[in-house]
Write a protein that holds these residues in place. Structure first.
Motif, PDB file in Angstrom:
ATOM      1  N   ALA A 156      30.575   3.411  49.274  1.00 18.92           N
ATOM      2  CA  ALA A 156      29.547   3.346  50.320  1.00 18.92           C
ATOM      3  C   ALA A 156      29.412   1.904  50.812  1.00 18.92           C
ATOM      4  O   ALA A 156      29.207   0.984  50.012  1.00 18.92           O
ATOM      5  N   GLY A 157      29.557   1.714  52.113  1.00 19.56           N
ATOM      6  CA  GLY A 157      29.423   0.379  52.696  1.00 19.56           C
ATOM      7  C   GLY A 157      30.724  -0.400  52.724  1.00 19.56           C
ATOM      8  O   GLY A 157      30.775  -1.528  53.224  1.00 19.56           O
ATOM      9  N   LEU A 158      31.799   0.166  52.165  1.00 20.14           N
ATOM     10  CA  LEU A 158      33.085  -0.531  52.131  1.00 20.14           C
ATOM     11  C   LEU A 158      34.196   0.484  52.441  1.00 20.14           C
ATOM     12  O   LEU A 158      34.735   1.131  51.542  1.00 20.14           O
ATOM     13  N   PRO A 159      34.550   0.639  53.730  1.00 16.52           N
ATOM     14  CA  PRO A 159      35.540   1.652  54.103  1.00 16.52           C
ATOM     15  C   PRO A 159      36.941   1.297  53.610  1.00 16.52           C
ATOM     16  O   PRO A 159      37.252   0.134  53.340  1.00 16.52           O
ATOM     17  N   ALA A 160      37.785   2.335  53.521  1.00 15.90           N
ATOM     18  CA  ALA A 160      39.131   2.181  52.974  1.00 15.90           C
ATOM     19  C   ALA A 160      39.951   1.145  53.746  1.00 15.90           C
ATOM     20  O   ALA A 160      40.737   0.403  53.165  1.00 15.90           O
ATOM     21  N   ARG A 161      39.773   1.094  55.084  1.00 14.73           N
ATOM     22  CA  ARG A 161      40.582   0.163  55.869  1.00 14.73           C
ATOM     23  C   ARG A 161      40.239  -1.293  55.555  1.00 14.73           C
ATOM     24  O   ARG A 161      41.096  -2.164  55.531  1.00 14.73           O
ATOM     25  N   THR A 162      38.974  -1.550  55.282  1.00 16.56           N
ATOM     26  CA  THR A 162      38.554  -2.909  54.912  1.00 16.56           C
ATOM     27  C   THR A 162      39.138  -3.274  53.552  1.00 16.56           C
ATOM     28  O   THR A 162      39.618  -4.389  53.338  1.00 16.56           O
ATOM     29  N   VAL A 163      39.117  -2.309  52.619  1.00 15.61           N
ATOM     30  CA  VAL A 163      39.692  -2.539  51.287  1.00 15.61           C
ATOM     31  C   VAL A 163      41.184  -2.842  51.426  1.00 15.61           C
ATOM     32  O   VAL A 163      41.719  -3.727  50.750  1.00 15.61           O
ATOM     33  N   ARG A 164      41.859  -2.112  52.326  1.00 13.93           N
ATOM     34  CA  ARG A 164      43.293  -2.346  52.555  1.00 13.93           C
ATOM     35  C   ARG A 164      43.534  -3.785  53.006  1.00 13.93           C
ATOM     36  O   ARG A 164      44.480  -4.444  52.551  1.00 13.93           O
ATOM     37  N   ARG A 165      42.674  -4.278  53.882  1.00 13.53           N
ATOM     38  CA  ARG A 165      42.828  -5.660  54.376  1.00 13.53           C
ATOM     39  C   ARG A 165      42.700  -6.664  53.226  1.00 13.53           C
ATOM     40  O   ARG A 165      43.487  -7.605  53.099  1.00 13.53           O
ATOM     41  N   PHE A 166      41.709  -6.413  52.339  1.00 11.85           N
ATOM     42  CA  PHE A 166      41.511  -7.310  51.191  1.00 11.85           C
ATOM     43  C   PHE A 166      42.713  -7.242  50.241  1.00 11.85           C
ATOM     44  O   PHE A 166      43.156  -8.256  49.705  1.00 11.85           O
ATOM     45  N   ALA A 167      43.236  -6.021  50.020  1.00 17.35           N
ATOM     46  CA  ALA A 167      44.377  -5.849  49.102  1.00 17.35           C
ATOM     47  C   ALA A 167      45.599  -6.598  49.624  1.00 17.35           C
ATOM     48  O   ALA A 167      46.327  -7.237  48.855  1.00 17.35           O
ATOM     49  N   HIS A 168      45.810  -6.543  50.946  1.00 20.07           N
ATOM     50  CA  HIS A 168      46.976  -7.225  51.519  1.00 20.07           C
ATOM     51  C   HIS A 168      46.794  -8.742  51.501  1.00 20.07           C
ATOM     52  O   HIS A 168      47.775  -9.479  51.352  1.00 20.07           O
ATOM     53  N   GLU A 169      45.549  -9.204  51.617  1.00 23.10           N
ATOM     54  CA  GLU A 169      45.334 -10.652  51.489  1.00 23.10           C
ATOM     55  C   GLU A 169      45.575 -11.095  50.043  1.00 23.10           C
ATOM     56  O   GLU A 169      46.161 -12.148  49.784  1.00 23.10           O
ATOM     57  N   ALA A 170      45.136 -10.257  49.089  1.00 24.76           N
ATOM     58  CA  ALA A 170      45.393 -10.558  47.672  1.00 24.76           C
ATOM     59  C   ALA A 170      46.900 -10.600  47.413  1.00 24.76           C
ATOM     60  O   ALA A 170      47.397 -11.450  46.662  1.00 24.76           O
TER      61      ALA A 170
END
Length: 691
Positions: A156-170
């Motif tokens: 909740a409050g953190l959509p999958a696409r945003t998580v994908r962006r963070f994962a690719h930056e990591a």
């Protein structure tokens, strides 16, 4: 010291772009507190976006359309959505936005604007809709819409696409690390490098790329298993370097054995010999004895306690519940006392002068054996010379609890006992830092339990049979299944069954369940053991660990809901006396193929180790719930079922690395040290201790 090359991965998640004070707690909850945790967060599925027209659109699929915004439809009330009607030349598509931000979407996408929209298409009456499009961009930004897109976990409050962006930056921050795998092994497996494996993990082309069998996933799983196996091998090596009291086999123990009303099985003799070898070695023992319910583990521990007592030392046996502690005390105290070895029972119920006297006798060395619950490692409990600690059902105790008991003595030898047989392929993941003995024979005199499967429609016949055996003075268990995620719902089902059985059988039907306190459970179990209760109805949250030789029937309701190992454990609660015993597996037809196989193997064998191996085969690629309940380590990539072929190889590799390079000073040793830091599996990581 952590290697500098890993510093970017051990930075807090808030160092990632876009992770501010609001997002950081959400990302930490989803992945973990550091960048590495986000890097290790794998996508769970892949979306393929297909170009389409409204006329050719397929309901339920994710598709991309080139449209012109035709009309804005404002909501008529606060609960109504904003709608943007779009046209692509072949028909109309309605973009639907719930919540308060529809107005801002309309502002950015005025009537007449050309747009590319992508998302899941649904039909609402005659209207084709796309609720909350994944993308809505101008044609010149078409590159922003990927044809293939990995879908990540969201919260909740953190959509999958945003998580994908963070994962690719990591992923961008992941360094190139020196290879720690053996080159020949790597080539034979056809595995990519560590960095390449991560790139493939985050850029899946198909669903197959997300499976445990994918080469890059197997590579990452093996890395994790190797780090864990190495930590446990180091811990075992450290422990073996730790001196401890040498305890010799003694004639006193021979006297205890000679007085037993039965002869030890070959498996018991083998386990006792291995324990005695450890005790006499001068190195601190850490051994696990695995054996089925009723295989005679406690007797083996008792004979080792007699050796310790003969040398002037003390032993402690800790059990997870008072009823089990009392049961062990009754097994041990008589045979030991006959040879002049005093034992005492210490539980939370001991109070006042009686407790003080027990503590005084332990501290003064007048008592050689203490049996009890968690009460044994309380601060005020002191031993005169504790040399041997025995932990029953060791998976029920945390590492800290075991260490607190061992700390009551100096370099205390540890013997753990488990009545849950583990397949050999999985032993290393749980017990890699322990030496393992197996008692795989049943003592003579145990009557085989006749097992049969009966459909639920014949439950009244089973109740009639119960009424007859209870009238003859026998006792029975009736296990109720987990019917819901709610304990209260399960409790109601159990209460209803107990009430029905009271109506049919009489007032001697008892009930034990997970909402009761420990003392309440123990009181009911004690009444059952004393014969005051004829039929004990129990929910599965209760460990029915009491030894009641008079109990001859085990009824398991909706047996198809249980795991094979769990069914076997429950069945092991009957057949402990001389009387013929039976286990009735009530099931709801039709059975699935797997459920049918489970019930068939139970009817064919009572060998817990064979059943554990079959259970592993039937579970296949990942009963995660079963793993957690079994106390398996919290792996990120490794699946102890799907990757079981890699576990033994990783264990062998870890031992070979340490044999050649105990200090990990060679180039490969240094690379492996980085691997351990990467996964945080180190010999001194008590929080991640599995054994």
């Amino acid at each position: 010291m952590r290697p500098e090359i890993l510093f970017p991965l051990y930075a807090p998640v808030k160092t990632l772009k876009g992770v501010g004070p609001r997002v950081a707690p959400l990302l930490e909850k989803l992945a973990g507190p550091i960048v590495r945790d986000v890097l290790f967060l794998a996508p769970h599925s892949v979306v393929r976006r297909r170009p389409a027209t409204v006329a050719s659109a397929v309901e339920g699929e994710v598709q991309t359309f080139q449209v012109e915004i035709d009309e804005h439809q404002k909501p008529r009330g606060p609960q109504q959505p904003w709608k943007l009607r779009a046209f692509d030349g072949t028909g109309f598509l309605t973009l639907v936005f719930f919540g308060g931000f529809g107005g801002s979407v309309a502002e950015k996408n005025p009537v007449g604007a050309k747009r590319l929209v992508s998302g899941k298409v649904e039909r609402f009456g005659a209207e084709l809709q796309m609720p909350h499009p994944d993308y809505i961009v101008a044609p010149e930004r078409a590159a922003e819409i990927p044809e293939l897109e990995a879908v990540y976990p969201a919260t909740a409050g953190l959509p999958a696409r945003t998580v994908r962006r963070f994962a690719h930056e990591a992923l961008d921050r992941a360094p190139d690390l020196t290879e720690w795998q053996d080159p020949a092994w790597l080539e034979r497996q056809g595995w990519p490098s560590w960095k390449e494996a991560l790139i493939r993990l985050h850029s899946p082309a198909t669903e197959a790329d997300l499976q445990p069998t994918a080469l890059h996933v197997r590579r990452l799983a093996y890395d994790e298993l190797l780090a864990h196996q190495l930590a446990m091998a180091q811990r075992k090596a450290d422990r073996r370097r730790e001196p401890a009291a040498k305890i010799a086999a003694a004639p006193l123990a021979d006297g205890v054995e000679a007085a037993l009303p039965f002869k030890l099985t070959n498996a018991q003799r083998r386990a006792l010999s291995e324990i005695r070898g450890d005790l006499a070695s001068g190195e601190r023992m850490s051994r696990l004895v695995q054996g089925d319910v009723g295989s005679g583990k406690t007797v083996v521990a008792m004979l080792a306690m007699a050796d310790v007592a003969a040398g002037g030392g003390q032993s402690a046996l800790m059990a997870p519940t008072e009823i089990l502690a009392r049961q062990h005390f009754e097994t041990l105290s008589g045979p030991l006392a006959a040879q002049g070895i005093k034992a005492v029972l210490l539980t939370g119920r001991d109070k006042g002068a009686g407790r003080a006297e027990k503590l005084r006798a332990l501290a003064g060395g007048e008592v050689q054996v203490a049996v009890g619950t968690h009460a044994l490692f309380q601060d005020e409990v002191a031993f005169h010379r504790l040399q041997f600690a025995v932990i029953d059902e060791q998976h029920r105790f945390g590492v800290a609890e075991r260490q607190r008991l061992q700390a009551k003595g100096e370099a205390t030898h540890l013997l753990a006992m488990s009545a849950t047989p583990i397949p050999r392929t999985l032993e290393l993941t749980l017990y890699g830092d322990l030496d393992v003995s197996r008692i795989d024979e049943k003592p003579p005199g145990r009557t085989p339990v006749a097992t049969r499967a009966v459909p639920m429609g014949r439950v009244e016949e089973v109740e009639a049979r119960l009424r007859a055996v209870v009238a003859e003075g026998a006792q029975a268990f009736w296990i109720c299944p987990l019917v819901s995620e709610s304990e209260l719902v399960d409790l109601k089902a159990a209460e209803k069954r107990a009430e029905e059985l009271r109506h049919r059988i009489g007032p001697t039907v008892g009930l034990v369940h997970g909402k009761m306190t420990g003392a309440e459970k123990d009181a009911v179990m004690a009444d059952f053991a004393d014969g005051k209760i004829g039929v004990l109805v129990a929910t599965t949250v209760v460990e029915v660990g009491v030894n009641v030789p008079n109990a001859t029937i085990m009824v398991i309701e909706q047996a198809e809901r249980f795991g094979l190992a769990q069914l076997h454990q429950l069945r092991g609660r009957v057949g402990r006396g001389r009387r013929e015993s039976s286990c009735v597996l009530l099931y709801d037809p039709p059975l699935s193929e797997t459920a049918q196989k489970r019930l068939d193997i139970l009817r064919r064998t009572d060998d817990g180790f064979q059943i554990a191996e079959t259970d592993l085969e039937l579970r296949g690629g990942g009963d995660a719930l079963g793993l957690k309940q079994s106390g398996f380590p919290a792996y990120v990539f490794a699946d102890p079922f799907a990757h079981r072929d890699l576990i033994a190889v990783a264990g062998d590799d870890a031992r070979l690395i340490l044999a050649r390079d105990p200090q990990l000073k060679s180039p490969r040793g240094q690379a492996v040290s980085v691997l351990q830091e990467l996964f945080d599996w180190r010999p001194a990581s008590p929080l991640k201790d599995a054994g």
